[in-house]
Design a protein around this motif. Structure first.
Motif, PDB file in Angstrom:
ATOM      1  N   ALA A 197      54.232  -9.420  96.502  1.00  0.00           N
ATOM      2  CA  ALA A 197      53.808 -10.813  95.632  1.00  0.00           C
ATOM      3  C   ALA A 197      53.187 -11.203  96.058  1.00  0.00           C
ATOM      4  N   ASP A 198      53.502 -12.135  96.683  1.00  0.00           N
ATOM      5  CA  ASP A 198      52.862 -13.656  97.839  1.00  0.00           C
ATOM      6  C   ASP A 198      51.552 -13.015  98.469  1.00  0.00           C
ATOM      7  N   TYR A 199      51.401 -11.804  98.745  1.00  0.00           N
ATOM      8  CA  TYR A 199      50.141 -11.332  99.166  1.00  0.00           C
ATOM      9  C   TYR A 199      48.982 -10.309  98.215  1.00  0.00           C
ATOM     10  N   CYS A 200      48.119 -12.035  97.499  1.00  0.00           N
ATOM     11  CA  CYS A 200      47.617 -11.055  96.309  1.00  0.00           C
ATOM     12  C   CYS A 200      46.114 -10.886  96.604  1.00  0.00           C
ATOM     13  N   MET A 201      45.991  -9.731  95.516  1.00  0.00           N
ATOM     14  CA  MET A 201      44.229  -9.555  95.614  1.00  0.00           C
ATOM     15  C   MET A 201      43.685  -9.435  95.150  1.00  0.00           C
ATOM     16  N   GLY A 202      42.869 -10.762  94.191  1.00  0.00           N
ATOM     17  CA  GLY A 202      42.062 -11.179  92.912  1.00  0.00           C
ATOM     18  C   GLY A 202      43.250 -11.550  92.351  1.00  0.00           C
ATOM     19  N   ASP A 203      43.590 -10.935  91.339  1.00  0.00           N
ATOM     20  CA  ASP A 203      44.530 -10.820  90.387  1.00  0.00           C
ATOM     21  C   ASP A 203      45.376 -10.117  90.541  1.00  0.00           C
ATOM     22  N   LEU A 204      45.288  -9.073  90.928  1.00  0.00           N
ATOM     23  CA  LEU A 204      46.569  -7.945  91.206  1.00  0.00           C
ATOM     24  C   LEU A 204      47.810  -8.307  92.522  1.00  0.00           C
ATOM     25  N   CYS A 205      48.652  -8.527  92.618  1.00  0.00           N
ATOM     26  CA  CYS A 205      50.073  -9.146  92.968  1.00  0.00           C
ATOM     27  C   CYS A 205      51.034  -7.506  92.737  1.00  0.00           C
ATOM     28  N   GLY A 206      51.067  -8.040  94.236  1.00  0.00           N
ATOM     29  CA  GLY A 206      52.620  -6.596  94.553  1.00  0.00           C
ATOM     30  C   GLY A 206      53.589  -6.613  93.334  1.00  0.00           C
ATOM     31  N   PRO A 207      54.922  -6.108  94.244  1.00  0.00           N
ATOM     32  CA  PRO A 207      56.192  -6.219  93.202  1.00  0.00           C
ATOM     33  C   PRO A 207      57.103  -7.259  94.177  1.00  0.00           C
ATOM     34  N   ARG A 208      57.757  -8.693  93.527  1.00  0.00           N
ATOM     35  CA  ARG A 208      58.818  -8.564  94.252  1.00  0.00           C
ATOM     36  C   ARG A 208      59.867  -7.809  94.884  1.00  0.00           C
ATOM     37  N   ILE A 209      59.206  -6.992  96.122  1.00  0.00           N
ATOM     38  CA  ILE A 209      60.495  -6.268  96.978  1.00  0.00           C
ATOM     39  C   ILE A 209      59.809  -7.268  98.473  1.00  0.00           C
ATOM     40  N   PRO A 210      61.018  -7.032  98.990  1.00  0.00           N
ATOM     41  CA  PRO A 210      61.301  -8.358 100.477  1.00  0.00           C
ATOM     42  C   PRO A 210      60.530  -7.610 101.406  1.00  0.00           C
ATOM     43  N   LEU A 211      59.543  -8.453 102.717  1.00  0.00           N
ATOM     44  CA  LEU A 211      59.050  -7.444 103.422  1.00  0.00           C
ATOM     45  C   LEU A 211      59.580  -6.993 104.609  1.00  0.00           C
ATOM     46  N   VAL A 212      60.868  -7.077 104.535  1.00  0.00           N
ATOM     47  CA  VAL A 212      62.045  -5.856 105.623  1.00  0.00           C
ATOM     48  C   VAL A 212      62.345  -4.640 104.648  1.00  0.00           C
ATOM     49  N   VAL A 213      62.163  -4.484 103.586  1.00  0.00           N
ATOM     50  CA  VAL A 213      62.598  -3.097 103.057  1.00  0.00           C
ATOM     51  C   VAL A 213      61.549  -2.580 103.357  1.00  0.00           C
ATOM     52  N   PRO A 214      60.274  -2.236 103.498  1.00  0.00           N
ATOM     53  CA  PRO A 214      59.805  -1.243 104.480  1.00  0.00           C
ATOM     54  C   PRO A 214      60.619  -0.336 105.869  1.00  0.00           C
ATOM     55  N   LEU A 215      61.060  -1.841 106.207  1.00  0.00           N
ATOM     56  CA  LEU A 215      61.092  -1.318 107.650  1.00  0.00           C
ATOM     57  C   LEU A 215      62.602  -0.377 107.384  1.00  0.00           C
ATOM     58  N   ALA A 216      63.303  -0.603 106.515  1.00  0.00           N
ATOM     59  CA  ALA A 216      64.795   0.323 106.117  1.00  0.00           C
ATOM     60  C   ALA A 216      64.035   1.417 105.828  1.00  0.00           C
ATOM     61  N   LEU A 217      62.813   1.892 104.797  1.00  0.00           N
ATOM     62  CA  LEU A 217      62.667   2.665 104.377  1.00  0.00           C
ATOM     63  C   LEU A 217      62.109   4.048 105.587  1.00  0.00           C
ATOM     64  N   VAL A 218      61.503   3.531 106.807  1.00  0.00           N
ATOM     65  CA  VAL A 218      61.037   4.110 107.436  1.00  0.00           C
ATOM     66  C   VAL A 218      62.283   4.362 107.897  1.00  0.00           C
ATOM     67  N   ALA A 219      63.162   3.790 108.587  1.00  0.00           N
ATOM     68  CA  ALA A 219      64.377   4.265 108.950  1.00  0.00           C
ATOM     69  C   ALA A 219      65.168   5.356 108.061  1.00  0.00           C
ATOM     70  N   VAL A 220      64.830   5.375 107.159  1.00  0.00           N
ATOM     71  CA  VAL A 220      65.992   6.863 106.204  1.00  0.00           C
ATOM     72  C   VAL A 220      64.860   7.744 106.056  1.00  0.00           C
ATOM     73  N   LEU A 221      63.559   8.047 105.926  1.00  0.00           N
ATOM     74  CA  LEU A 221      62.687   8.999 106.022  1.00  0.00           C
ATOM     75  C   LEU A 221      62.992   9.297 107.289  1.00  0.00           C
ATOM     76  N   VAL A 222      62.872   8.726 108.502  1.00  0.00           N
ATOM     77  CA  VAL A 222      62.954   9.181 109.032  1.00  0.00           C
ATOM     78  C   VAL A 222      64.057   9.958 109.819  1.00  0.00           C
ATOM     79  N   VAL A 223      65.359   9.332 109.190  1.00  0.00           N
ATOM     80  CA  VAL A 223      66.346  10.260 109.834  1.00  0.00           C
ATOM     81  C   VAL A 223      66.707  10.706 108.834  1.00  0.00           C
ATOM     82  N   GLY A 224      66.160  11.374 107.501  1.00  0.00           N
ATOM     83  CA  GLY A 224      66.453  12.269 106.741  1.00  0.00           C
ATOM     84  C   GLY A 224      65.311  13.472 106.785  1.00  0.00           C
ATOM     85  N   VAL A 225      63.945  13.024 107.873  1.00  0.00           N
ATOM     86  CA  VAL A 225      63.430  13.831 108.293  1.00  0.00           C
ATOM     87  C   VAL A 225      64.058  14.789 109.167  1.00  0.00           C
TER      88      VAL A 225
END
Length: 356
Positions: free
Chosen positions: A185-213
């Motif tokens: 949410a701290d990185y906005c494009m015009g009036d559109l902001c992202g969700p309040r999700i920390p930037l470390v979350v995608p790193l964990a999601l990548v690990a989850v997806l790789v191990v799952g696959v």
């Protein structure tokens, strides 16, 4: 994501594809569903008792960061539980990887990604070394990794004393503060902001997806599970059992290194204390999620839900102002109850399936 090895038709294992497909097997027998329901109930309960539980800045953003760390820690243990092994040194592998990253950032001035790669290589090497010793000597994984844990405790203390006077590395690369403090949410494009999700979350999601696959679709993952289900049968089937043991432990070390990086990013420092609290959560997440301690069956999604459950309990009780001793007591009791109910659910489901 849940992955299980096949069993002979005449004796399908509980929770195996054959068992799940039997008539009369209730939906509630799925441990992941039970965890999800319990998670929702606890969130509702803590919100009712302390409305601040739903405060984005105070609770939800830090909670997501904590879940990211401990989900990856759970995956690190899951990698060897797939063999029926244990990694008692998962916290020290994370600490050693974090030391390598901190040293690279502080003394060499490497970029953020380069330091992360260095730490992951160190973690992978430590895991592979443990797997190599286990596969070559036949010594139980508990003994080997426990010995490694004790050795790394001394080594980490010596190294931090030598390079940081026993405190922590002061140097941090560009981007480290953003990982700790920023959300999408701290990185906005015009009036559109992202969700309040920390930037470390995608790193964990990548690990989850790789191990799952890996465990669901790859030959390597299937062979690791087959080795965990029956090592002798896997060897007779032509599977390179020793190599699979080394590779599973190397994966555990790699994920431990990633968890060390995520925790350092959350804390804002690379210190010797990283990984101290990893051991118990590393088992709780996978076991609550349905991974078998005996090997041969893993649940990646269940591990994530298990990690989320433990962190929700910890955060909720903390907001209720429980003392540390009380906090540990109640977390232990709630988790014991969850494990007991999960076992009861499996037993009842097996009996229903047998009658059907």
């Amino acid at each position: 994501m849940s992955t299980r090895t096949a069993t002979p038709p005449e004796t399908p294992a509980a929770g195996s594809p054959g068992a799940r497909g039997r008539p009369g097997m209730p939906l509630w027998a799925n441990p992941r569903l039970g965890l999800l329901v319990l998670l929702i109930v606890l969130v509702a309960l803590f919100t009712a008792l302390r409305p601040a539980f739903m405060n984005t800045t105070l609770t939800l953003v830090p909670l997501q960061s904590d879940i990211s760390v401990y989900a990856v820690v759970g995956l690190a243990q899951l990698a060897v539980l797939s063999l029926g092994h244990m990694n008692m040194a998962v916290g020290r592998m994370a600490a050693m990887s974090a030391f390598a990253m901190g040293l690279a950032y502080d003394r060499l001035g490497v970029p953020l990604v380069a330091g992360l790669v260095i730490g992951l290589v160190v973690g992978t090497s430590l895991g592979a070394l443990a797997g190599l010793i286990i596969s070559r000597t036949g010594v139980n994984s508990f003994v080997v990794t426990l010995a490694m844990d004790f050795a790394l405790v001394g080594l980490i203390t010596i190294l931090y004393t030598r390079f940081t006077d026993g405190v922590a590395f002061s140097g941090r690369p560009a981007g480290m503060d953003a990982l700790r403090n920023d959300t999408f949410a701290d990185y906005c494009m015009g009036d559109l902001c992202g969700p309040r999700i920390p930037l470390v979350v995608p790193l964990a999601l990548v690990a989850v997806l790789v191990v799952g696959v890996l465990f669901r679709f790859s030959r390597l993952g299937r062979e690791i599970l087959m080795t965990g289900a029956n090592e002798r049968a896997a060897e007779l089937s032509g599977i390179p059992v020793r190599s699979r043991v080394v590779q599973a432990h190397a994966l555990s070390g790699l994920l431990a290194g990633l968890a060390g990086f995520l925790l350092a990013a959350n804390n804002g420092a690379f210190s010797a204390r990283i990984g101290d609290a990893f051991l118990l959560p590393s088992f709780l997440g996978p076991v609550l999620g349905g991974t078998l301690l005996a090997g041969g069956a893993v649940s990646v999604l269940g591990t994530v839900l298990g990690a989320a459950l433990t962190q929700v309990i910890s955060k909720g009780l903390n907001l209720l102002q429980f003392q540390l001793d009380q906090l540990n007591l109640y977390i232990g009791l709630v988790l014991l109850a969850a494990l007991s109910l999960d076992r009861v659910r499996h037993v009842v489901a097996e009996r229903r399936g047998a009658r059907a």
